[in-house]
Design an enzyme around this catalytic site. Structure first.
Site, short mmCIF file in Angstrom:
data_model
loop_
_atom_site.label_atom_id
_atom_site.label_comp_id
_atom_site.label_asym_id
_atom_site.label_seq_id
_atom_site.Cartn_x
_atom_site.Cartn_y
_atom_site.Cartn_z
CG ASP A 181 -1.98 1.08 1.15
OD1 ASP A 181 -1.64 2.24 1.43
OD2 ASP A 181 -3.12 0.76 0.82
CG HIS A 208 -9.57 -4.07 -0.75
ND1 HIS A 208 -10.83 -3.62 -1.10
CD2 HIS A 208 -9.19 -3.31 0.32
CE1 HIS A 208 -11.19 -2.62 -0.30
NE2 HIS A 208 -10.21 -2.42 0.57
#
Length: 324
Positions: free
Chosen positions: A192, A264
């Site tokens: 991320d 996700h």
């Protein structure tokens, strides 16, 4: 898409259909931070050492285009800590009492980095997202989901093209840590953008599934167990292989409500107080797998709790239905 500096993805960044980054993952127009003018502080956190700014970029016509800038102090890097005391710097004594002293240090730039995440151009939704707001807990039954939440989701036009760009390797292909290419039970694991990968204390990766019809926890049934088990097992194996962090040191979970409607899974360091990892929003993947193994329709039967800000349109829908 610009989360969280190095343009943050928060993969959790919802882009409106005609706002935000282009569909190829590139910036709409090249610019530097010095092109931006601060309009106001949206929110700040002394604990997290982060501030959210509403800024604008003035174009040649004199008109301003909105932006959101997120400034965040980066974590200490262990190998650089000795330099904090060795290198010349201003050290101002603030307090001395018995065995306790407090100093304010002004370290050199390489030891005092700030991560800047920019959302540009930013829509009103982006600005409201980071504005300080009252938060309420919603208790959503399956009937509420069918009658309130799902119609609201279907009425929105949020683009998640950035997710498809990653899955199709049109963007961020060099950042992929692991991929299972199976179209039904496969996924892509990427860091991320909230994590700069310079230290493991705030490790943060996201697994994006290849299947595009699964929006959230509410869509999951026992049919999806092979996919979820792949994400759990292969994700842990890939992280210990690449970063040396074992599965017992990871927090692996899904959000409900998610920030964007494509299934996700979050992988964060267990010791990191990651945004959205609190009990009212995070559901451990291992628990989700166990629940579905017991009852295929578990998430179509049970009520789910999640937070909503007072300014969010979905909160207003629950208010109108008399559910708040």
């Amino acid at each position: 898409m610009a989360e969280g500096p190095q343009p943050k993805r928060k993969r959790e960044e919802e882009e409106e259909k005609n706002g935000g980054a282009d569909t190829q993952g590139g910036a709409t127009a090249a610019f530097t931070l010095s092109d931006l003018r601060v309009r106001r502080v949206l929110r700040e956190s002394a604990r997290d050492k982060i501030v959210f700014l509403h800024a604008e970029r003035i174009g040649l016509s004199g008109e301003g285009t909105d932006a959101v800038v997120i400034l965040e102090k980066t974590p200490f890097q262990e190998e650089k800590i000795p330099d904090l005391l060795k290198k010349p710097m201003n050290a101002e004594l603030q307090m001395h009492n018995d065995i306790y002293c407090t100093f304010y240090l002004s370290p050199p730039p390489e030891l005092s980095e700030i991560k800047a995440t920019v959302v540009y151009p930013a829509t009103e939704k982006h600005i409201q997202k980071y504005l300080r707001q009252e938060v309420h807990l919603i208790r959503e039954t399956w009937e509420d989901y069918k009658n309130i939440t799902l119609p609201f989701i279907q009425s929105q036009s949020f683009s998640i093209q950035w997710v498809y760009n990653i899955l199709e390797k049109k963007a961020e292909a060099d950042r992929i840590v692991h991929e299972n290419p199976d179209p039904s039970n496969g996924f892509v694991l990427v860091p991320d953008l909230k994590w700069n990968q310079n230290q493991l204390d705030d490790l943060y990766l996201i697994a994006l599934v290849h299947r595009r019809e699964i929006k959230s926890l509410r869509d999951l049934t026992a049919e999806h167990l092979p996919l979820l088990r792949n994400v759990l097992q292969e994700g842990k194996e890939a992280i210990v292989k690449r970063f040396g962090v074992s599965g017992s040191q990871l927090r692996i979970y899904l959000h409900y409500q998610p920030s964007y409607q494509h299934l996700h899974v979050h992988f964060t360091a267990l010791g990191y107080d990651a945004p959205g990892s609190s009990v009212e929003r995070a559901h451990l993947l291992a628990d989700v797998i166990d629940n579905l193994a017991m009852d295929s329709m578990y998430y179509q039967k049970r009520a789910l709790t999640f937070p909503l800000r007072a300014d969010e349109p979905l909160f207003k829908k629950f208010q109108e239905a008399g559910k708040v």
